[in-house]
Structure formats: C-alpha cells, structure tokens
Design a protein around this motif. Structure first.
Motif, short mmCIF file in Angstrom:
data_model
loop_
_atom_site.label_atom_id
_atom_site.label_comp_id
_atom_site.label_asym_id
_atom_site.label_seq_id
_atom_site.Cartn_x
_atom_site.Cartn_y
_atom_site.Cartn_z
N GLU A 6 -25.07 -2.90 -19.16
CA GLU A 6 -23.67 -2.64 -19.63
C GLU A 6 -22.88 -2.15 -18.19
N ILE A 7 -21.14 -2.89 -17.64
CA ILE A 7 -21.49 -1.68 -16.92
C ILE A 7 -19.61 -1.69 -17.47
N VAL A 8 -19.17 0.07 -17.00
CA VAL A 8 -17.65 0.00 -17.43
C VAL A 8 -17.26 0.27 -15.89
N ILE A 9 -15.46 -0.45 -15.79
CA ILE A 9 -14.98 -0.14 -14.96
C ILE A 9 -13.81 0.85 -14.97
N TYR A 10 -13.71 2.51 -14.60
CA TYR A 10 -12.35 2.75 -14.79
C TYR A 10 -11.24 2.14 -13.58
N LEU A 11 -9.77 1.88 -14.39
CA LEU A 11 -9.13 1.80 -12.96
C LEU A 11 -7.61 2.25 -13.45
N ASP A 33 -2.67 4.32 -23.70
CA ASP A 33 -3.23 4.34 -24.39
C ASP A 33 -4.53 2.95 -23.57
N PRO A 34 -5.39 3.32 -22.85
CA PRO A 34 -5.86 2.06 -22.20
C PRO A 34 -6.05 0.79 -22.67
N VAL A 35 -6.34 -0.11 -22.26
CA VAL A 35 -6.37 -1.26 -22.27
C VAL A 35 -8.18 -1.67 -21.86
N VAL A 36 -8.90 -2.06 -22.60
CA VAL A 36 -10.17 -2.87 -22.08
C VAL A 36 -10.46 -4.07 -22.44
N VAL A 37 -10.61 -4.71 -20.96
CA VAL A 37 -10.47 -6.10 -21.42
C VAL A 37 -12.24 -6.46 -20.53
N PHE A 48 -17.14 -4.32 -18.74
CA PHE A 48 -15.78 -3.86 -18.97
C PHE A 48 -14.76 -3.02 -18.24
N LEU A 49 -13.41 -3.33 -18.42
CA LEU A 49 -12.46 -3.09 -17.04
C LEU A 49 -11.42 -2.42 -18.01
N ASN A 50 -11.53 -0.90 -18.09
CA ASN A 50 -10.66 0.15 -18.93
C ASN A 50 -9.86 0.59 -17.77
N ILE A 51 -8.92 -0.22 -18.35
CA ILE A 51 -7.27 0.03 -17.51
C ILE A 51 -6.16 0.55 -18.19
#
Length: 90
Positions: A6-11, A33-37, A48-51
C-alpha cells in the motif's frame, strides 16, 4: 508512506481562511480528525489518502467553521475541490 502492499499519502489543508469568513473575526483552531479515503490502486498497491481538514472558530459566535467541501463528486470517491486540486497537479 509506502509498503509492499500500500501507499499512504498525507494531505493537510492550507491555513487559508474560506472567503465567506473574510469579514469576521476568526481564529485558527487546528484540525478535525483525519479522513482516510481509499482511492484507485497505483501499480498494484492500495492507495489511501489521509486528509486533515482545518477548522476555525468565529470569535463573536463561538462556532467552529471549515471550508465547504462539496460532497462526493459524481461517479468518484472524492470531493469536487479535491478532484480539481489533483487535476492541477497533473
């Protein structure tokens, strides 16, 4: 962050006040709280995008506000603004 599966990108949303609140007194109050898409896989890895969305408090009202992200863009799993943001990157 990348692993073998997996790849997780933090925005993180920039600390730029939404235009509709430019005439009132506000104070930045951190993040919700962060939202994970989960998005489409990249090269066979889950993406996964951690926004992290910002929030501000209206000083005169004591009410928290945030940028008005429209709900999910039709046919996708992301907001209209986020989809536009990604388009600008490419």
């Amino acid at each position: 962050l990348e692993s073998s599966s997996e790849i997780v990108i933090y925005l993180e949303e920039k600390n730029e006040l939404p235009g509709e609140y430019s005439t009132v007194k506000v104070e930045s109050k951190g993040f919700y709280d962060p939202v994970v898409v989960r998005d489409f896989p990249i090269r066979g890895k889950n993406l996964f995008l951690n926004i992290r969305r910002r929030r501000w408090i209206l000083k005169d009202e004591g009410r928290y506000v945030s940028r008005n992200w429209k709900l999910v863009a039709e046919g996708s799993r992301m907001t209209h603004e986020f989809a536009s943001f990604l388009k600008e990157l490419y």
